[in-house]
Design an enzyme around this catalytic site. Structure first.
Site, PDB file in Angstrom:
ATOM      1  N   PRO A 148     -41.309   8.601   7.654  1.00  0.00           N
ATOM      2  CG  PRO A 148     -41.392   9.883   9.603  1.00  0.00           C
ATOM      3  CD  PRO A 148     -42.087   9.645   8.314  1.00  0.00           C
ATOM      4  CD  GLU A 156     -48.874  16.802  14.008  1.00  0.00           C
ATOM      5  OE1 GLU A 156     -47.665  17.112  13.933  1.00  0.00           O
ATOM      6  OE2 GLU A 156     -49.778  17.578  13.658  1.00  0.00           O
ATOM      7  NE  ARG A 158     -25.942  11.021  -9.403  1.00  0.00           N
ATOM      8  CZ  ARG A 158     -25.021  11.829  -9.930  1.00  0.00           C
ATOM      9  NH1 ARG A 158     -25.317  13.081 -10.221  1.00  0.00           N
ATOM     10  NH2 ARG A 158     -23.813  11.378 -10.164  1.00  0.00           N
TER      11      ARG A 158
HETATM   12  N1  4GX Z   1     -38.274  10.378   5.284  1.00  0.00           N
HETATM   13  N2  4GX Z   1     -41.576  13.100   7.164  1.00  0.00           N
HETATM   14  C1  4GX Z   1     -43.784  12.912   6.060  1.00  0.00           C
HETATM   15  C2  4GX Z   1     -45.841  13.450   7.313  1.00  0.00           C
HETATM   16  C3  4GX Z   1     -46.290  12.041   7.245  1.00  0.00           C
HETATM   17  C4  4GX Z   1     -46.327  11.202   8.362  1.00  0.00           C
HETATM   18  C5  4GX Z   1     -46.761   9.887   8.209  1.00  0.00           C
HETATM   19  C6  4GX Z   1     -47.058  10.312   5.912  1.00  0.00           C
HETATM   20  C7  4GX Z   1     -47.129   9.456   6.976  1.00  0.00           C
HETATM   21  C8  4GX Z   1     -39.723  11.674   6.298  1.00  0.00           C
HETATM   22  C9  4GX Z   1     -38.434  11.093   6.369  1.00  0.00           C
HETATM   23  C10 4GX Z   1     -40.332  12.539   7.314  1.00  0.00           C
HETATM   24  C11 4GX Z   1     -42.214  13.741   8.312  1.00  0.00           C
HETATM   25  C12 4GX Z   1     -42.313  13.227   5.921  1.00  0.00           C
HETATM   26  C13 4GX Z   1     -43.675  13.372   8.424  1.00  0.00           C
HETATM   27  N3  4GX Z   1     -46.654  11.572   6.037  1.00  0.00           N
HETATM   28  N4  4GX Z   1     -40.267  11.259   5.166  1.00  0.00           N
HETATM   29  N5  4GX Z   1     -44.384  13.641   7.171  1.00  0.00           N
HETATM   30  N6  4GX Z   1     -37.552  11.237   7.341  1.00  0.00           N
HETATM   31  O1  4GX Z   1     -39.731  12.721   8.336  1.00  0.00           O
HETATM   32  O2  4GX Z   1     -39.390  10.452   4.533  1.00  0.00           O
END
Ligand code: 4GX
Length: 256
Positions: free
Chosen positions: A109, A136, A174
């Site tokens: 995120p 986390e 795509r």
């Molecule tokens: N768009 N998430 C990843 C775990 C995490 C946290 C920090 C790496 C670094 C998300 C999103 C998303 C939740 C995927 C936390 N991994 N990823 N995850 N929205 O919310 O891409």
């Protein structure tokens, strides 16, 4: 295009990669997707990939060493996915040296929001490694050592990067030449720039008292083209006025 995925839940990808457009692209050899279990790169016999956070607080953090080992192993096994780094500054060098090998994307995120321009940019690369985190978060040193770019699919919190990776793979597929058929890609690349798609209708002619617009049954192809253009602008103004801000110029219809 070759995409390597790192995840602790490889089984999530099975039916997705076997189905529909993505499945066909893989079967035809236009796209190669390899999913690897991060636990295969753990360093202990319990195959641990997470630990408690330094500084305390709740939850678990993904440890750096399994990620670093995994990404380096995938880079070394690079083969076809290798390419020059940012700006095409490719030089002779061992896989794993900076600027060489597949482009490494962490789904998180905290990344830049995925959009059509970013999809096209990533699709132009020969090889990608997608890092799907859980828990986390991920030890900061993973970002510092084996991540080229962070990408987010939107401002909401998921439980892992696997669904974002699938979103990205589907959008990328795509853009791979030959994956989307001729007729569809004409619709996708028509010159009505950055607009939402016009409404679509198919049989039957009346549903719940709602008739198909007469022009679509008229056989007048110029009139149909005009109507679709007007409806695309109308839909965009009503639902996504932000897309009209740059003016309507040459570009693409967003096929949605
Ligand atoms: N768009 N998430 C990843 C775990 C995490 C946290 C920090 C790496 C670094 C998300 C999103 C998303 C939740 C995927 C936390 N991994 N990823 N995850 N929205 O919310 O891409």
């Amino acid at each position: 295009m070759r995409i390597q995925v790192l995840t602790i839940f490889p089984e999530l990808f099975g039916p997705f990669l076997a189905t529909s457009l993505v499945g066909r692209a893989i079967a035809r050899g236009l796209l190669a997707v390899e999913v690897r279990d991060l636990r295969d790169f753990a360093e202990d016999r319990h195959r641990s990939v997470d630990d408690e956070p330094y500084g305390g607080g709740g939850g678990m953090v993904m440890m750096a060493p399994p990620w670093i080992r995994a990404v380096r192993a995938l880079m070394a096994a690079g083969g076809e996915g290798d390419e020059g780094g940012e700006g095409g500054g490719a030089t002779a060098g061992a896989a794993g040296s900076p600027g060489f090998g597949p482009w490494r994307v962490l789904l998180s995120p905290q990344g830049a929001r995925l959009d059509d321009a970013k999809v096209r940019e990533l699709a132009a690369r020969r090889g990608l490694i997608l890092l799907c985190g859980r828990y986390e978060g991920i030890d900061e040193r993973v970002r510092q050592t084996v991540v080229d770019e962070e990408v987010s699919i939107g401002d909401y919190v998921l439980s892992g990067g696997e669904l974002p990776a699938m979103v990205l793979i589907e959008a990328l597929s795509r853009q791979v030449p030959g994956v989307v058929g001729q007729a569809e890609s004409v619709a996708q690349d028509s010159f009505r720039g950055g607009l939402l798609d016009h409404p679509h209708y198919t049989r039957p002619p009346v549903v719940e008292g709602l008739a198909v617009p007469a022009v679509l049954l008229s056989g007048d192809h110029a009139a149909i083209r005009r109507w679709r253009g007007e409806e695309a602008v109308r839909a965009t103004r009503a639902k996504r006025p932000d897309l009209l801000e740059g003016g309507v110029g040459p570009g693409r219809v967003l096929d949605c």
